[in-house]
Design a protein around this motif. Structure first.
Motif, PDB file in Angstrom:
ATOM      1  N   LEU A  20       0.808  -1.210   0.000  1.00 54.60           N
ATOM      2  CA  LEU A  20       0.000   0.000   0.000  1.00 54.60           C
ATOM      3  C   LEU A  20       0.842   1.260   0.000  1.00 54.60           C
ATOM      4  O   LEU A  20       0.520   2.248  -0.655  1.00 54.60           O
ATOM      5  CB  LEU A  20      -0.921  -0.003   1.228  1.00 54.60           C
ATOM      6  CG  LEU A  20      -1.971  -1.128   1.266  1.00 54.60           C
ATOM      7  CD1 LEU A  20      -2.775  -1.047   2.568  1.00 54.60           C
ATOM      8  CD2 LEU A  20      -2.904  -1.045   0.064  1.00 54.60           C
ATOM      9  N   LEU A  21       1.961   1.216   0.738  1.00 58.50           N
ATOM     10  CA  LEU A  21       2.787   2.419   0.875  1.00 58.50           C
ATOM     11  C   LEU A  21       3.561   2.726  -0.396  1.00 58.50           C
ATOM     12  O   LEU A  21       3.799   3.875  -0.729  1.00 58.50           O
ATOM     13  CB  LEU A  21       3.763   2.230   2.037  1.00 58.50           C
ATOM     14  CG  LEU A  21       4.600   3.446   2.454  1.00 58.50           C
ATOM     15  CD1 LEU A  21       3.703   4.628   2.778  1.00 58.50           C
ATOM     16  CD2 LEU A  21       5.480   3.099   3.638  1.00 58.50           C
ATOM     17  N   TYR A  22       3.940   1.708  -1.147  1.00 56.95           N
ATOM     18  CA  TYR A  22       4.780   1.895  -2.319  1.00 56.95           C
ATOM     19  C   TYR A  22       4.124   1.274  -3.549  1.00 56.95           C
ATOM     20  O   TYR A  22       4.453   0.164  -3.956  1.00 56.95           O
ATOM     21  CB  TYR A  22       6.157   1.257  -2.088  1.00 56.95           C
ATOM     22  CG  TYR A  22       6.795   1.694  -0.804  1.00 56.95           C
ATOM     23  CD1 TYR A  22       7.090   3.034  -0.587  1.00 56.95           C
ATOM     24  CD2 TYR A  22       7.071   0.791   0.203  1.00 56.95           C
ATOM     25  CE1 TYR A  22       7.656   3.452   0.593  1.00 56.95           C
ATOM     26  CE2 TYR A  22       7.643   1.204   1.397  1.00 56.95           C
ATOM     27  CZ  TYR A  22       7.943   2.539   1.581  1.00 56.95           C
ATOM     28  OH  TYR A  22       8.510   2.953   2.758  1.00 56.95           O
ATOM     29  N   PRO A  23       3.150   1.963  -4.154  1.00 54.87           N
ATOM     30  CA  PRO A  23       2.423   1.373  -5.266  1.00 54.87           C
ATOM     31  C   PRO A  23       3.190   1.354  -6.571  1.00 54.87           C
ATOM     32  O   PRO A  23       2.788   0.684  -7.502  1.00 54.87           O
ATOM     33  CB  PRO A  23       1.190   2.279  -5.376  1.00 54.87           C
ATOM     34  CG  PRO A  23       1.657   3.604  -4.853  1.00 54.87           C
ATOM     35  CD  PRO A  23       2.630   3.285  -3.762  1.00 54.87           C
ATOM     36  N   TYR A  24       4.292   2.091  -6.685  1.00 47.40           N
ATOM     37  CA  TYR A  24       5.018   2.166  -7.937  1.00 47.40           C
ATOM     38  C   TYR A  24       6.271   1.308  -7.882  1.00 47.40           C
ATOM     39  O   TYR A  24       6.994   1.304  -6.917  1.00 47.40           O
ATOM     40  CB  TYR A  24       5.401   3.615  -8.244  1.00 47.40           C
ATOM     41  CG  TYR A  24       4.207   4.537  -8.309  1.00 47.40           C
ATOM     42  CD1 TYR A  24       3.927   5.392  -7.245  1.00 47.40           C
ATOM     43  CD2 TYR A  24       3.365   4.533  -9.396  1.00 47.40           C
ATOM     44  CE1 TYR A  24       2.836   6.230  -7.275  1.00 47.40           C
ATOM     45  CE2 TYR A  24       2.249   5.374  -9.436  1.00 47.40           C
ATOM     46  CZ  TYR A  24       1.994   6.218  -8.374  1.00 47.40           C
ATOM     47  OH  TYR A  24       0.906   7.039  -8.409  1.00 47.40           O
ATOM     48  N   ALA A  25       6.512   0.565  -8.928  1.00 49.03           N
ATOM     49  CA  ALA A  25       7.635  -0.380  -8.914  1.00 49.03           C
ATOM     50  C   ALA A  25       8.782   0.056  -9.803  1.00 49.03           C
ATOM     51  O   ALA A  25       9.848  -0.519  -9.752  1.00 49.03           O
ATOM     52  CB  ALA A  25       7.148  -1.758  -9.351  1.00 49.03           C
ATOM     53  N   THR A  26       8.584   1.061 -10.634  1.00 50.86           N
ATOM     54  CA  THR A  26       9.638   1.466 -11.558  1.00 50.86           C
ATOM     55  C   THR A  26      10.338   2.716 -11.063  1.00 50.86           C
ATOM     56  O   THR A  26       9.751   3.549 -10.355  1.00 50.86           O
ATOM     57  CB  THR A  26       9.057   1.732 -12.960  1.00 50.86           C
ATOM     58  OG1 THR A  26       8.053   2.755 -12.861  1.00 50.86           O
ATOM     59  CG2 THR A  26       8.419   0.465 -13.523  1.00 50.86           C
ATOM     60  N   LEU A  27      11.610   2.842 -11.453  1.00 50.28           N
ATOM     61  CA  LEU A  27      12.403   4.015 -11.060  1.00 50.28           C
ATOM     62  C   LEU A  27      12.373   5.015 -12.200  1.00 50.28           C
ATOM     63  O   LEU A  27      13.332   5.167 -12.951  1.00 50.28           O
ATOM     64  CB  LEU A  27      13.830   3.579 -10.737  1.00 50.28           C
ATOM     65  CG  LEU A  27      13.972   2.566  -9.595  1.00 50.28           C
ATOM     66  CD1 LEU A  27      15.411   2.112  -9.460  1.00 50.28           C
ATOM     67  CD2 LEU A  27      13.480   3.157  -8.290  1.00 50.28           C
ATOM     68  N   ALA A  28      11.267   5.699 -12.355  1.00 54.27           N
ATOM     69  CA  ALA A  28      11.066   6.532 -13.534  1.00 54.27           C
ATOM     70  C   ALA A  28      10.868   8.002 -13.229  1.00 54.27           C
ATOM     71  O   ALA A  28      10.915   8.834 -14.133  1.00 54.27           O
ATOM     72  CB  ALA A  28       9.856   6.013 -14.324  1.00 54.27           C
ATOM     73  N   GLY A  29      10.610   8.355 -11.991  1.00 54.28           N
ATOM     74  CA  GLY A  29      10.279   9.737 -11.686  1.00 54.28           C
ATOM     75  C   GLY A  29      11.478  10.661 -11.712  1.00 54.28           C
ATOM     76  O   GLY A  29      12.605  10.250 -11.421  1.00 54.28           O
ATOM     77  N   PRO A  30      11.268  11.935 -12.077  1.00 55.22           N
ATOM     78  CA  PRO A  30      12.362  12.916 -12.015  1.00 55.22           C
ATOM     79  C   PRO A  30      12.691  13.249 -10.569  1.00 55.22           C
ATOM     80  O   PRO A  30      11.806  13.319  -9.717  1.00 55.22           O
ATOM     81  CB  PRO A  30      11.792  14.133 -12.749  1.00 55.22           C
ATOM     82  CG  PRO A  30      10.309  14.011 -12.572  1.00 55.22           C
ATOM     83  CD  PRO A  30      10.008  12.537 -12.553  1.00 55.22           C
ATOM     84  N   VAL A  31      13.968  13.457 -10.295  1.00 54.43           N
ATOM     85  CA  VAL A  31      14.402  13.785  -8.939  1.00 54.43           C
ATOM     86  C   VAL A  31      14.405  15.292  -8.718  1.00 54.43           C
ATOM     87  O   VAL A  31      13.958  15.783  -7.689  1.00 54.43           O
ATOM     88  CB  VAL A  31      15.797  13.196  -8.662  1.00 54.43           C
ATOM     89  CG1 VAL A  31      16.288  13.601  -7.278  1.00 54.43           C
ATOM     90  CG2 VAL A  31      15.784  11.679  -8.804  1.00 54.43           C
ATOM     91  N   GLN A  32      14.895  16.029  -9.694  1.00 52.29           N
ATOM     92  CA  GLN A  32      15.023  17.488  -9.527  1.00 52.29           C
ATOM     93  C   GLN A  32      13.694  18.202  -9.740  1.00 52.29           C
ATOM     94  O   GLN A  32      12.908  17.843 -10.621  1.00 52.29           O
ATOM     95  CB  GLN A  32      16.082  18.047 -10.474  1.00 52.29           C
ATOM     96  CG  GLN A  32      17.478  17.624 -10.112  1.00 52.29           C
ATOM     97  CD  GLN A  32      18.548  18.579 -10.601  1.00 52.29           C
ATOM     98  OE1 GLN A  32      19.681  18.468 -10.187  1.00 52.29           O
ATOM     99  NE2 GLN A  32      18.243  19.529 -11.458  1.00 52.29           N
TER     100      GLN A  32
END
Length: 540
Positions: A20-32
């Motif tokens: 529930l806490l971590y629904p996303y499995a891919t490392l795709a989001g921008p950091v900056q």
């Protein structure tokens, strides 16, 4: 009491805890944060950092060039990292980032001639320290300079060929120290930070040489630790025995001895996205477990800290070394588009900064403790009367007061700035610059101090190479154009050496040519036990 869990139990808990806490499995989001804009004051602060670097490095060049460190009080040299010129190699990437081209060229010429066949000192060689400082420094400089200095890659490969003797027979986990004169490891226990903080550097070396052996060696150690049963889900015990591959004890911490293992789980998953998902998943489980079990709020000031766990009880302690966790959680949380992680991370960044803001010098201590609603147990005696007063004033109390030029609080502050665009992080970095100039500047350069809670407490006569590699780089980048060395284009090893991410055009994404240059590890058998530990610099 929470015991060591089986692998099957750990994985079941990991799935249940993170669903529930971590629904996303891919490392795709921008950091900056998009559209970051620096205020006019940033230019002066950036120049102030360059001034600190050049004063420090000129002093090193004058009295210690070719040695590992400058002793800034006695104005002599210190060889704490086998005498190969650690400050030069460790500073290369910072020189390049700062545009200090003359220093960089001189440093490349020096590094191209280092003889890594033997230690230049009687001490054994730390696989961990040599990897993060020398191997990481050489490879980062090679990449940042557009791969125009192949001698840097050659030296990195020569060094790794020696370090690879730390893996004995079929052992997944390397021994921590080596005698380079005989290629024999010191047979002794290690810790997960030493054994699990190699994969970024060795994987990058494989990418550039086409030899998969380097990456395979380092990654199997990281994966082995991730697969071990652990005292808390995802949170491996601090100690490990390379001979058996089993945990030693059940102490859990995000501080020294464990810190960069957790750091590298998510960073390795980002730098090598096609590798096994266990690295990302274990990091997620570790964060989830930490939020549920280790997160504590101080009874004064409502500061959010991560406690330690000794196998049976929570210990209300933390450290400067542990304060990297805020930046690491920001990085992973942003990649996963998970605001829950990011918000906890920002709370941790604020609490660690409070250890700077709460001292008379404006610099944080080596170790500290706190009190939360469940008590103040630290594993030792409770706070003294003076520490109780300090706690009532600041929401933490100092347990070890020295500062030896560590970067972690400013590292996390840098990540917080780049991820949020909140200028309070710029103000904090500017405050640190002022404090460093006021309290660390001594003799010919800068030195650590004996007690951050006092305005005069003596100095440590050793300016370690991470002053150049980490502290001054993170400060400089905080005030530099955010488009340069973007967190969406580069990833930092634990010594702050930037490596190009696979999404950048110049990253070598070609398949590794396996066994281009084979390496045969030392065979099984009895090995001599050699002490490789070094003490803190002399206090004067």
């Amino acid at each position: 009491m929470v015991g060591i869990r089986s692998r099957r139990s750990l994985r079941r808990l990991a799935v249940a805890g993170t669903a529930l806490l971590y629904p996303y499995a891919t490392l795709a989001g921008p950091v900056q944060h998009p559209g970051l804009s620096l205020p006019d004051s940033a230019a002066a602060n950036k120049q102030a950092v360059v001034d600190i670097f050049t004063k420090s490095y000129e002093a090193y060049r004058s009295a210690a060039f070719g040695h590992d460190d400058l002793a800034p009080i006695s104005n002599t040299s210190v060889d704490s990292r086998n005498g190969w010129g650690a400050s030069i190699v460790d500073a290369l990437s910072t020189m390049h980032v700062m545009g200090l081209n003359d220093y960089f060229t001189e440093g490349v010429n020096f590094a191209s001639k280092i003889d890594f066949s033997n230690s230049q000192t009687p001490s054994t060689v730390s696989v961990f320290e040599t990897t993060i400082r020398y191997l990481g420094g050489l490879l980062s400089a090679y990449e940042l300079s557009g791969e125009q200095y192949p001698a840097l890659l050659t030296k990195a490969q020569q060094l790794a060929d020696k370090l690879a003797w730390a893996w004995v027979g079929t052992n997944d986990v390397p021994y921590g120290f080596l005698d380079f004169s005989s290629n024999t490891p010191s047979v002794s226990s290690s810790n997960i930070a030493e054994a699990g903080t190699l994969a970024l550097e060795w994987g990058t070396l494989s990418q550039h040489t086409g030899n998969s052996t380097y990456q395979n060696l380092a990654a199997k150690s990281l994966k082995h630790i991730a697969n071990l049963g652990s005292p808390l889900p995802g949170l491996a015990a601090q100690g490990i025995d390379p001979t058996s591959g089993q945990p030693v004890g059940s102490y859990v911490t995000w501080g020294g001895g464990s810190d960069s293992y957790f750091e590298y789980l998510i960073k390795y998953a980002r730098l090598f996205p096609n590798e096994d998902s266990i690295y990302r998943d274990t990091w997620l489980t570790a964060v989830d477990s930490s939020i549920k079990t280790l997160l504590r709020t101080s009874t004064v000031g409502n500061h959010v800290y991560l406690a330690d766990y000794d196998g049976s009880r929570i210990r209300h302690v933390s450290s400067h070394l542990a304060c990297f966790h805020g930046g690491n959680w920001i990085f992973g949380g942003k990649l996963l588009n998970n605001d829950t992680i990011v918000q906890h991370a920002l709370d941790l960044v604020d609490a660690c900064w409070n250890t700077y803001a709460g001292t008379v010098t404006g610099i944080g201590p080596e170790a500290f403790a706190f009190i939360s609603s469940d008590g103040n147990y630290t594993g030792s005696s409770g706070p003294s009367r003076g520490q109780q007063t300090e706690y009532q004033q600041n929401g933490f109390y100092t347990t070890t007061g020295y500062y030896i030029l560590r970067p972690e609080v400013l590292e996390s502050n840098f990540y917080a700035w780049r991820a949020t665009g909140d200028t309070k992080y710029l103000d904090r970095a500017a405050s640190a610059i002022d404090s460093f100039n006021k309290y660390l500047r001594v003799g010919v350069a800068f030195a650590g101090i004996g007690d951050v809670t006092k305005t005069s407490s003596g100095y440590y006569d050793d300016m370690e190479s991470f002053w150049f590699a980490e502290v001054l780089k993170y400060l400089y980048l905080t005030f530099d154009d955010p488009a340069k060395i973007s967190l969406d284009e580069y990833i930092f090893n634990t010594e702050a050496h930037p490596f190009k991410l696979p999404s950048t055009p110049s990253f070598n994404s070609a398949a590794i040519r396996a066994n281009k240059k084979s390496f045969t590890p030392v065979s099984d058998g009895p090995l001599p036990a050699v002490s490789g530990l070094t003490s803190l610099p002399q206090f004067v």
